[in-house]
Scaffold this motif. Structure first.
Motif, PDB file in Angstrom:
ATOM      1  N   PRO A 160       1.958   2.916 -15.590  1.00  0.00           N
ATOM      2  CA  PRO A 160       3.071   3.864 -15.449  1.00  0.00           C
ATOM      3  C   PRO A 160       4.226   3.502 -16.368  1.00  0.00           C
ATOM      4  O   PRO A 160       4.488   2.321 -16.602  1.00  0.00           O
ATOM      5  N   PHE A 161       4.877   4.533 -16.903  1.00  0.00           N
ATOM      6  CA  PHE A 161       5.925   4.329 -17.884  1.00  0.00           C
ATOM      7  C   PHE A 161       7.158   3.709 -17.243  1.00  0.00           C
ATOM      8  O   PHE A 161       7.465   3.958 -16.073  1.00  0.00           O
ATOM      9  N   LYS A 162       7.859   2.927 -18.048  1.00  0.00           N
ATOM     10  CA  LYS A 162       9.096   2.289 -17.597  1.00  0.00           C
ATOM     11  C   LYS A 162      10.289   2.986 -18.241  1.00  0.00           C
ATOM     12  O   LYS A 162      10.225   3.375 -19.400  1.00  0.00           O
ATOM     13  N   SER A 163      11.352   3.108 -17.485  1.00  0.00           N
ATOM     14  CA  SER A 163      12.562   3.734 -18.002  1.00  0.00           C
ATOM     15  C   SER A 163      13.295   2.774 -18.937  1.00  0.00           C
ATOM     16  O   SER A 163      12.993   1.577 -18.999  1.00  0.00           O
ATOM     17  N   GLY A 164      14.271   3.307 -19.650  1.00  0.00           N
ATOM     18  CA  GLY A 164      15.036   2.472 -20.567  1.00  0.00           C
ATOM     19  C   GLY A 164      15.800   1.374 -19.859  1.00  0.00           C
ATOM     20  O   GLY A 164      15.921   0.257 -20.368  1.00  0.00           O
ATOM     21  N   SER A 165      16.324   1.678 -18.660  1.00  0.00           N
ATOM     22  CA  SER A 165      17.057   0.652 -17.913  1.00  0.00           C
ATOM     23  C   SER A 165      16.135  -0.469 -17.456  1.00  0.00           C
ATOM     24  O   SER A 165      16.507  -1.644 -17.484  1.00  0.00           O
ATOM     25  N   GLU A 166      14.902  -0.116 -17.053  1.00  0.00           N
ATOM     26  CA  GLU A 166      13.953  -1.143 -16.641  1.00  0.00           C
ATOM     27  C   GLU A 166      13.565  -2.044 -17.807  1.00  0.00           C
ATOM     28  O   GLU A 166      13.457  -3.266 -17.662  1.00  0.00           O
ATOM     29  N   LYS A 167      13.361  -1.449 -18.979  1.00  0.00           N
ATOM     30  CA  LYS A 167      13.040  -2.254 -20.156  1.00  0.00           C
ATOM     31  C   LYS A 167      14.196  -3.182 -20.509  1.00  0.00           C
ATOM     32  O   LYS A 167      13.989  -4.347 -20.864  1.00  0.00           O
ATOM     33  N   MET A 168      15.414  -2.668 -20.413  1.00  0.00           N
ATOM     34  CA  MET A 168      16.577  -3.497 -20.736  1.00  0.00           C
ATOM     35  C   MET A 168      16.718  -4.651 -19.748  1.00  0.00           C
ATOM     36  O   MET A 168      17.023  -5.787 -20.142  1.00  0.00           O
ATOM     37  N   MET A 169      16.469  -4.390 -18.462  1.00  0.00           N
ATOM     38  CA  MET A 169      16.559  -5.450 -17.463  1.00  0.00           C
ATOM     39  C   MET A 169      15.498  -6.523 -17.705  1.00  0.00           C
ATOM     40  O   MET A 169      15.761  -7.718 -17.566  1.00  0.00           O
ATOM     41  N   GLU A 170      14.297  -6.098 -18.104  1.00  0.00           N
ATOM     42  CA  GLU A 170      13.237  -7.072 -18.392  1.00  0.00           C
ATOM     43  C   GLU A 170      13.601  -7.934 -19.599  1.00  0.00           C
ATOM     44  O   GLU A 170      13.359  -9.145 -19.599  1.00  0.00           O
ATOM     45  N   LYS A 171      14.178  -7.308 -20.626  1.00  0.00           N
ATOM     46  CA  LYS A 171      14.581  -8.076 -21.798  1.00  0.00           C
ATOM     47  C   LYS A 171      15.685  -9.068 -21.445  1.00  0.00           C
ATOM     48  O   LYS A 171      15.669 -10.219 -21.898  1.00  0.00           O
TER      49      LYS A 171
ATOM     50  N   ALA B 185       0.823  -1.216   0.000  1.00  0.00           N
ATOM     51  CA  ALA B 185       0.000   0.000   0.000  1.00  0.00           C
ATOM     52  C   ALA B 185       0.852   1.258   0.000  1.00  0.00           C
ATOM     53  O   ALA B 185       0.507   2.257  -0.637  1.00  0.00           O
ATOM     54  N   LEU B 186       1.996   1.233   0.709  1.00  0.00           N
ATOM     55  CA  LEU B 186       2.860   2.402   0.759  1.00  0.00           C
ATOM     56  C   LEU B 186       3.652   2.602  -0.514  1.00  0.00           C
ATOM     57  O   LEU B 186       4.069   3.726  -0.821  1.00  0.00           O
ATOM     58  N   SER B 187       3.918   1.542  -1.265  1.00  0.00           N
ATOM     59  CA  SER B 187       4.741   1.651  -2.468  1.00  0.00           C
ATOM     60  C   SER B 187       3.945   2.010  -3.714  1.00  0.00           C
ATOM     61  O   SER B 187       4.532   2.200  -4.766  1.00  0.00           O
ATOM     62  N   LYS B 188       2.612   2.121  -3.592  1.00  0.00           N
ATOM     63  CA  LYS B 188       1.778   2.424  -4.747  1.00  0.00           C
ATOM     64  C   LYS B 188       0.819   3.557  -4.399  1.00  0.00           C
ATOM     65  O   LYS B 188       0.362   3.674  -3.269  1.00  0.00           O
ATOM     66  N   LYS B 189       0.540   4.395  -5.409  1.00  0.00           N
ATOM     67  CA  LYS B 189      -0.337   5.534  -5.212  1.00  0.00           C
ATOM     68  C   LYS B 189      -1.312   5.611  -6.381  1.00  0.00           C
ATOM     69  O   LYS B 189      -0.892   5.830  -7.516  1.00  0.00           O
ATOM     70  N   PRO B 190      -2.613   5.442  -6.154  1.00  0.00           N
ATOM     71  CA  PRO B 190      -3.564   5.533  -7.261  1.00  0.00           C
ATOM     72  C   PRO B 190      -3.751   6.975  -7.703  1.00  0.00           C
ATOM     73  O   PRO B 190      -3.856   7.892  -6.881  1.00  0.00           O
ATOM     74  N   THR B 191      -3.792   7.197  -8.992  1.00  0.00           N
ATOM     75  CA  THR B 191      -3.994   8.521  -9.560  1.00  0.00           C
ATOM     76  C   THR B 191      -4.675   8.362 -10.910  1.00  0.00           C
ATOM     77  O   THR B 191      -5.038   7.254 -11.302  1.00  0.00           O
ATOM     78  N   THR B 192      -4.859   9.442 -11.630  1.00  0.00           N
ATOM     79  CA  THR B 192      -5.469   9.395 -12.952  1.00  0.00           C
ATOM     80  C   THR B 192      -4.399   9.618 -14.020  1.00  0.00           C
ATOM     81  O   THR B 192      -3.311  10.138 -13.737  1.00  0.00           O
ATOM     82  N   ALA B 193      -4.733   9.226 -15.247  1.00  0.00           N
ATOM     83  CA  ALA B 193      -3.783   9.392 -16.344  1.00  0.00           C
ATOM     84  C   ALA B 193      -3.480  10.867 -16.589  1.00  0.00           C
ATOM     85  O   ALA B 193      -2.341  11.232 -16.910  1.00  0.00           O
ATOM     86  N   LYS B 194      -4.467  11.721 -16.422  1.00  0.00           N
ATOM     87  CA  LYS B 194      -4.250  13.162 -16.615  1.00  0.00           C
ATOM     88  C   LYS B 194      -3.260  13.704 -15.593  1.00  0.00           C
ATOM     89  O   LYS B 194      -2.306  14.419 -15.945  1.00  0.00           O
ATOM     90  N   GLU B 195      -3.474  13.382 -14.320  1.00  0.00           N
ATOM     91  CA  GLU B 195      -2.574  13.868 -13.275  1.00  0.00           C
ATOM     92  C   GLU B 195      -1.177  13.274 -13.437  1.00  0.00           C
ATOM     93  O   GLU B 195      -0.181  13.966 -13.208  1.00  0.00           O
ATOM     94  N   TYR B 196      -1.104  12.013 -13.813  1.00  0.00           N
ATOM     95  CA  TYR B 196       0.197  11.349 -13.978  1.00  0.00           C
ATOM     96  C   TYR B 196       0.988  11.996 -15.122  1.00  0.00           C
ATOM     97  O   TYR B 196       2.179  12.317 -14.962  1.00  0.00           O
ATOM     98  N   ASP B 197       0.346  12.206 -16.261  1.00  0.00           N
ATOM     99  CA  ASP B 197       1.027  12.823 -17.400  1.00  0.00           C
ATOM    100  C   ASP B 197       1.417  14.269 -17.111  1.00  0.00           C
ATOM    101  O   ASP B 197       2.522  14.707 -17.464  1.00  0.00           O
ATOM    102  N   MET B 198       0.519  15.007 -16.455  1.00  0.00           N
ATOM    103  CA  MET B 198       0.831  16.401 -16.146  1.00  0.00           C
ATOM    104  C   MET B 198       2.010  16.497 -15.176  1.00  0.00           C
ATOM    105  O   MET B 198       2.861  17.395 -15.301  1.00  0.00           O
ATOM    106  N   LYS B 199       2.078  15.590 -14.238  1.00  0.00           N
ATOM    107  CA  LYS B 199       3.195  15.581 -13.295  1.00  0.00           C
ATOM    108  C   LYS B 199       4.514  15.345 -14.018  1.00  0.00           C
ATOM    109  O   LYS B 199       5.521  16.023 -13.757  1.00  0.00           O
ATOM    110  N   LEU B 200       4.532  14.394 -14.969  1.00  0.00           N
ATOM    111  CA  LEU B 200       5.768  14.113 -15.710  1.00  0.00           C
ATOM    112  C   LEU B 200       6.178  15.281 -16.584  1.00  0.00           C
ATOM    113  O   LEU B 200       7.369  15.600 -16.689  1.00  0.00           O
TER     114      LEU B 200
END
Length: 302
Positions: free
Chosen positions: A237-248, A161-176
């Protein structure tokens, strides 16, 4: 009967005709910036369609889906071009300054367009944003079987519960977008200081190249400007390039169809226990056999 068949064929052909989408009505309250945004999104939609069509080719798709390759190639080309510049020539220096300043203005204008697109889209889709990955890893620190440890325990539930925060796509994109805008000013200020005080000329030529390529390959640009759907690699939520590389790398290391250590063919996880029990029984039988053999030898000696 022939007339009825012809009518049925005409009805089928008419049903296959795709109706053209209705033209969007003109808005009387539309500002010039709204018109610029619509024109930008229309151009981006065309570019996005060509991008998707080219990505179907395996070789071209590999390059398009790996922006680092494009960035490396473009930076190498620009680096070779900068070697031919005459930095003692004042018009060359003015052109370099104009290039750097114009690129920064273009980036800020693009971010502003993205903010307008986010507001107009008003996407209220729920997005679960990771707050602190270290807290999420705390769930796997306790060994299953211990008191309060393992998945499904109260500790893991609190950490989740502490590691996740529910939000909306609008708020998430605007924050980034706001984070990207604020992160541009300090490097820009430092680059101007180093250029005028330390005569860093090549740096202000190369810096905008990678920044622009990162902007054009970002998930927000592809969603709100190129009109691509937020699925797959563009899912929030978007993944960084390093996270994508680790998954691959992790998926490449995983052996398909291989059994996990300590698991049997039925997948119930009791294979290791059964194997250990069989080994212990064999050891006991061998010990008993050894004891019996010693007793027989003793009787023979007597």
């Amino acid at each position: 009967e022939d007339e009825e068949d012809e009518e049925d064929e005409e009805d089928e052909e008419s049903s296959k005709i795709v109706k053209a989408p209705k033209a969007e009505p003109l808005r009387l309250d539309e500002t010039p910036m709204d018109k610029v945004l619509r024109a930008t999104q229309a151009i981006g939609l065309v570019v996005g369609r060509h991008h998707a069509r080219l990505a179907k080719n395996p070789s071209i798709g590999f390059v398009l889906n790996n922006p680092m390759i494009i960035q490396l190639a473009v930076v190498m080309i620009v680096t070779q071009m900068t070697k031919k510049f005459d930095y003692s020539h004042k018009p060359t220096i003015r052109g370099i300054r104009l290039w750097y300043t114009g690129s920064q203005i273009l980036m800020q204008a693009t971010y502003y367009m993205m903010k307008m697109a986010i507001v107009n889209a008003n996407d209220q889709t729920e997005v679960v944003e990771p707050v602190n990955p270290l807290i999420g890893k705390f769930m796997n620190m306790s060994t299953p079987g211990e008191d309060g440890g393992g998945e499904g325990s109260p500790i893991s539930g609190i950490a989740s519960a502490l590691s996740k925060k529910p939000t909306t796509a609008k708020e998430y994109d605007m924050k980034l977008v706001k984070q990207e805008i604020s992160s541009q000013f300090f490097p820009m200020l430092m680059m101007y200081v180093l250029h005028f005080k330390a005569a860093w000329h090549k740096a202000i030529v190369l810096a905008p190249v990678s920044s622009l390529l990162q902007l054009f390959s970002s998930q927000l640009f592809q969603i709100h400007i190129l009109g691509r759907e937020a699925t797959g690699d563009l899912a929030r939520p978007f993944k960084s390039g390093s996270e994508k590389m680790m998954e691959k790398m992790q998926s490449a290391m995983d052996v398909p169809g291989g059994a996990q250590p300590g698991a049997d063919a039925d997948g119930d996880g009791d294979g290791g226990a059964k194997a250990g029990a069989a080994v212990s029984e064999e050891d006991e039988e061998s010990d008993e056999g050894g004891a019996g053999g010693a007793a027989d030898e003793g009787t023979l000696d007597e």
